[in-house]
Write a protein that holds these residues in place. Structure first.
Motif, PDB file in Angstrom:
ATOM      1  N   PRO A   3       1.132  -1.252   0.071  1.00  0.00           N
ATOM      2  CA  PRO A   3       0.071   0.011   0.000  1.00  0.00           C
ATOM      3  C   PRO A   3       0.879   1.247   0.040  1.00  0.00           C
ATOM      4  O   PRO A   3       1.937   1.208   0.428  1.00  0.00           O
ATOM      5  CB  PRO A   3      -0.668  -0.199   1.263  1.00  0.00           C
ATOM      6  CG  PRO A   3      -0.072  -1.039   2.195  1.00  0.00           C
ATOM      7  CD  PRO A   3       0.766  -2.040   1.149  1.00  0.00           C
ATOM      8  N   THR A   4       0.449   2.293  -0.571  1.00  0.00           N
ATOM      9  CA  THR A   4       0.984   3.731  -0.586  1.00  0.00           C
ATOM     10  C   THR A   4       1.017   4.261   0.940  1.00  0.00           C
ATOM     11  O   THR A   4      -0.078   3.807   1.884  1.00  0.00           O
ATOM     12  CB  THR A   4       0.614   4.356  -1.358  1.00  0.00           C
ATOM     13  OG1 THR A   4      -0.729   4.872  -1.180  1.00  0.00           O
ATOM     14  CG2 THR A   4       0.488   4.194  -3.054  1.00  0.00           C
ATOM     15  N   LEU A   9      -2.200   5.827   5.499  1.00  0.00           N
ATOM     16  CA  LEU A   9      -2.725   6.764   6.319  1.00  0.00           C
ATOM     17  C   LEU A   9      -4.350   7.008   6.439  1.00  0.00           C
ATOM     18  O   LEU A   9      -5.041   7.096   7.615  1.00  0.00           O
ATOM     19  CB  LEU A   9      -1.955   8.342   6.061  1.00  0.00           C
ATOM     20  CG  LEU A   9      -0.740   8.311   6.300  1.00  0.00           C
ATOM     21  CD1 LEU A   9      -0.319   9.785   5.664  1.00  0.00           C
ATOM     22  CD2 LEU A   9      -0.504   8.478   7.736  1.00  0.00           C
ATOM     23  N   GLU A  10      -5.028   6.461   5.418  1.00  0.00           N
ATOM     24  CA  GLU A  10      -6.180   6.610   5.345  1.00  0.00           C
ATOM     25  C   GLU A  10      -6.816   5.662   6.198  1.00  0.00           C
ATOM     26  O   GLU A  10      -7.908   5.764   6.714  1.00  0.00           O
ATOM     27  CB  GLU A  10      -6.786   6.610   3.926  1.00  0.00           C
ATOM     28  CG  GLU A  10      -6.721   7.933   2.911  1.00  0.00           C
ATOM     29  CD  GLU A  10      -6.935   7.658   1.417  1.00  0.00           C
ATOM     30  OE1 GLU A  10      -7.526   6.493   1.168  1.00  0.00           O
ATOM     31  OE2 GLU A  10      -6.382   8.611   0.683  1.00  0.00           O
ATOM     32  N   GLN A  11      -6.476   4.329   6.150  1.00  0.00           N
ATOM     33  CA  GLN A  11      -6.840   3.172   6.699  1.00  0.00           C
ATOM     34  C   GLN A  11      -6.872   3.449   8.464  1.00  0.00           C
ATOM     35  O   GLN A  11      -7.409   3.195   9.296  1.00  0.00           O
ATOM     36  CB  GLN A  11      -6.172   2.017   6.529  1.00  0.00           C
ATOM     37  CG  GLN A  11      -6.808   1.386   5.167  1.00  0.00           C
ATOM     38  CD  GLN A  11      -6.018  -0.011   4.898  1.00  0.00           C
ATOM     39  OE1 GLN A  11      -5.033  -0.308   5.254  1.00  0.00           O
ATOM     40  NE2 GLN A  11      -6.785  -0.863   4.229  1.00  0.00           N
ATOM     41  N   LYS A  18      -8.608   1.423  11.717  1.00  0.00           N
ATOM     42  CA  LYS A  18      -7.349   1.815  12.217  1.00  0.00           C
ATOM     43  C   LYS A  18      -6.192   0.477  12.451  1.00  0.00           C
ATOM     44  O   LYS A  18      -5.086   0.442  12.120  1.00  0.00           O
ATOM     45  CB  LYS A  18      -7.620   2.422  13.535  1.00  0.00           C
ATOM     46  CG  LYS A  18      -6.369   2.941  14.209  1.00  0.00           C
ATOM     47  CD  LYS A  18      -6.648   3.954  15.225  1.00  0.00           C
ATOM     48  CE  LYS A  18      -5.291   4.642  15.759  1.00  0.00           C
ATOM     49  NZ  LYS A  18      -5.562   5.661  17.094  1.00  0.00           N
ATOM     50  N   GLU A  19      -6.733  -0.396  13.169  1.00  0.00           N
ATOM     51  CA  GLU A  19      -5.869  -1.595  13.506  1.00  0.00           C
ATOM     52  C   GLU A  19      -5.489  -2.270  12.200  1.00  0.00           C
ATOM     53  O   GLU A  19      -4.386  -2.882  12.287  1.00  0.00           O
ATOM     54  CB  GLU A  19      -6.812  -2.739  14.342  1.00  0.00           C
ATOM     55  CG  GLU A  19      -7.317  -2.317  15.640  1.00  0.00           C
ATOM     56  CD  GLU A  19      -6.201  -1.696  16.475  1.00  0.00           C
ATOM     57  OE1 GLU A  19      -5.148  -2.280  16.584  1.00  0.00           O
ATOM     58  OE2 GLU A  19      -6.513  -0.650  17.440  1.00  0.00           O
ATOM     59  N   LEU A  20      -6.438  -2.524  11.192  1.00  0.00           N
ATOM     60  CA  LEU A  20      -5.712  -3.135  10.088  1.00  0.00           C
ATOM     61  C   LEU A  20      -4.891  -2.480   9.433  1.00  0.00           C
ATOM     62  O   LEU A  20      -3.834  -2.835   9.035  1.00  0.00           O
ATOM     63  CB  LEU A  20      -7.333  -3.319   9.285  1.00  0.00           C
ATOM     64  CG  LEU A  20      -6.490  -4.021   7.606  1.00  0.00           C
ATOM     65  CD1 LEU A  20      -6.321  -5.271   7.675  1.00  0.00           C
ATOM     66  CD2 LEU A  20      -7.832  -3.893   6.847  1.00  0.00           C
ATOM     67  N   GLY A  21      -5.153  -1.076   9.230  1.00  0.00           N
ATOM     68  CA  GLY A  21      -4.268  -0.288   8.690  1.00  0.00           C
ATOM     69  C   GLY A  21      -2.702  -0.339   9.345  1.00  0.00           C
ATOM     70  O   GLY A  21      -1.735  -0.166   8.689  1.00  0.00           O
ATOM     71  N   LYS A  24      -0.799  -3.293   8.524  1.00  0.00           N
ATOM     72  CA  LYS A  24      -0.364  -3.224   7.282  1.00  0.00           C
ATOM     73  C   LYS A  24       0.884  -2.295   7.215  1.00  0.00           C
ATOM     74  O   LYS A  24       1.875  -2.621   6.595  1.00  0.00           O
ATOM     75  CB  LYS A  24      -1.412  -2.583   6.209  1.00  0.00           C
ATOM     76  CG  LYS A  24      -2.458  -3.583   5.920  1.00  0.00           C
ATOM     77  CD  LYS A  24      -3.152  -2.978   4.725  1.00  0.00           C
ATOM     78  CE  LYS A  24      -4.406  -4.159   4.374  1.00  0.00           C
ATOM     79  NZ  LYS A  24      -5.127  -3.450   3.369  1.00  0.00           N
ATOM     80  N   LEU A  25       0.871  -1.373   7.910  1.00  0.00           N
ATOM     81  CA  LEU A  25       2.062  -0.264   8.340  1.00  0.00           C
ATOM     82  C   LEU A  25       3.233  -1.221   8.994  1.00  0.00           C
ATOM     83  O   LEU A  25       4.357  -1.186   8.279  1.00  0.00           O
ATOM     84  CB  LEU A  25       1.858   0.774   9.135  1.00  0.00           C
ATOM     85  CG  LEU A  25       3.049   1.828   9.478  1.00  0.00           C
ATOM     86  CD1 LEU A  25       2.426   3.056   9.387  1.00  0.00           C
ATOM     87  CD2 LEU A  25       3.489   1.513  10.711  1.00  0.00           C
ATOM     88  N   ILE A  26       3.052  -2.046   9.849  1.00  0.00           N
ATOM     89  CA  ILE A  26       4.165  -2.924  10.320  1.00  0.00           C
ATOM     90  C   ILE A  26       4.476  -3.858   9.285  1.00  0.00           C
ATOM     91  O   ILE A  26       5.712  -4.180   9.236  1.00  0.00           O
ATOM     92  CB  ILE A  26       3.649  -3.561  11.547  1.00  0.00           C
ATOM     93  CG1 ILE A  26       3.249  -2.898  12.845  1.00  0.00           C
ATOM     94  CG2 ILE A  26       4.622  -4.646  12.075  1.00  0.00           C
ATOM     95  CD1 ILE A  26       2.512  -3.137  13.988  1.00  0.00           C
TER      96      ILE A  26
END
Length: 181
Positions: A3-4, A9-11, A18-21, A24-26
């Motif tokens: 993901p970009t 950030l949107e997620q 928030k948790e899913l986003g 994904k960040l991790i």
């Protein structure tokens, strides 16, 4: 597909995702953050703990992230601060002089299997241990991560001129160490 930053950030900013986003960040940045920290502290267990601390701090301060910089730049700054703080605390906690601390880390490098790579890589790592922590960080950012001075300035909060000087001094010290071995 990775993901970009904008998608992450949107997620993350949506209460429903928030948790899913954040997961994904991790997934997106964990390996790179770990590598940054590992190069600074050398020991896997310490790097693992500091990587986790980095993401905990990132989670706590997500609301303060404005998105002016790339997410990785922001994470990188948290990670390098965590590593530098850890190294300082470790030196103080064990009452090591700087030289004693460097000798301990060098002996870790000499253990079989402690690092993958050939002798020149080990020699470089030993030379890096002779550098002050901030010079080691600057060398790592420029040489190993191939960041521009502008990116480094954003991460470290240091001027481009000071970073260039630190990098120059680090390179000279490494050259002197390698030539003396």
């Amino acid at each position: 597909m990775t993901p970009t930053d904008q998608q992450l950030l949107e997620q993350i900013r949506s209460p429903f995702t928030k948790e899913l986003g954040f997961r994904k960040l991790i997934e997106t940045y964990q390996r790179r953050v770990y590598q940054v920290i590992r190069r600074m502290v050398l020991i896997h267990e310490d790097a693992d703990d500091l990587t986790q601390n980095t993401f905990i701090k990132a989670y706590r301060y997500l609301d303060k992230f404005e998105g002016n910089a790339a997410i990785f730049t922001w994470l990188y700054r948290i990670a390098t601060n965590e590593a530098l703080t850890f190294l300082e605390k470790k030196k103080k906690r064990f009452s090591f002089s700087l030289e004693d601390h460097q000798e301990k880390l060098e002996s870790f490098l000499d253990q079989p299997g402690s690092l993958n790579g050939d002798q020149i890589q080990i020699l470089l790592q030993k030379a890096l241990l002779k550098l002050p922590d901030k010079q080691r960080l600057v060398f790592h950012l420029k040489y190993q991560e191939e960041l521009t001075y502008e990116q480094m300035a954003e991460i470290t909060g240091t001027s481009v001129g000071a970073l260039k000087a630190s990098y120059h001094h680090a390179v000279k010290k490494i050259e002197q160490f390698v030539l003396s071995e």
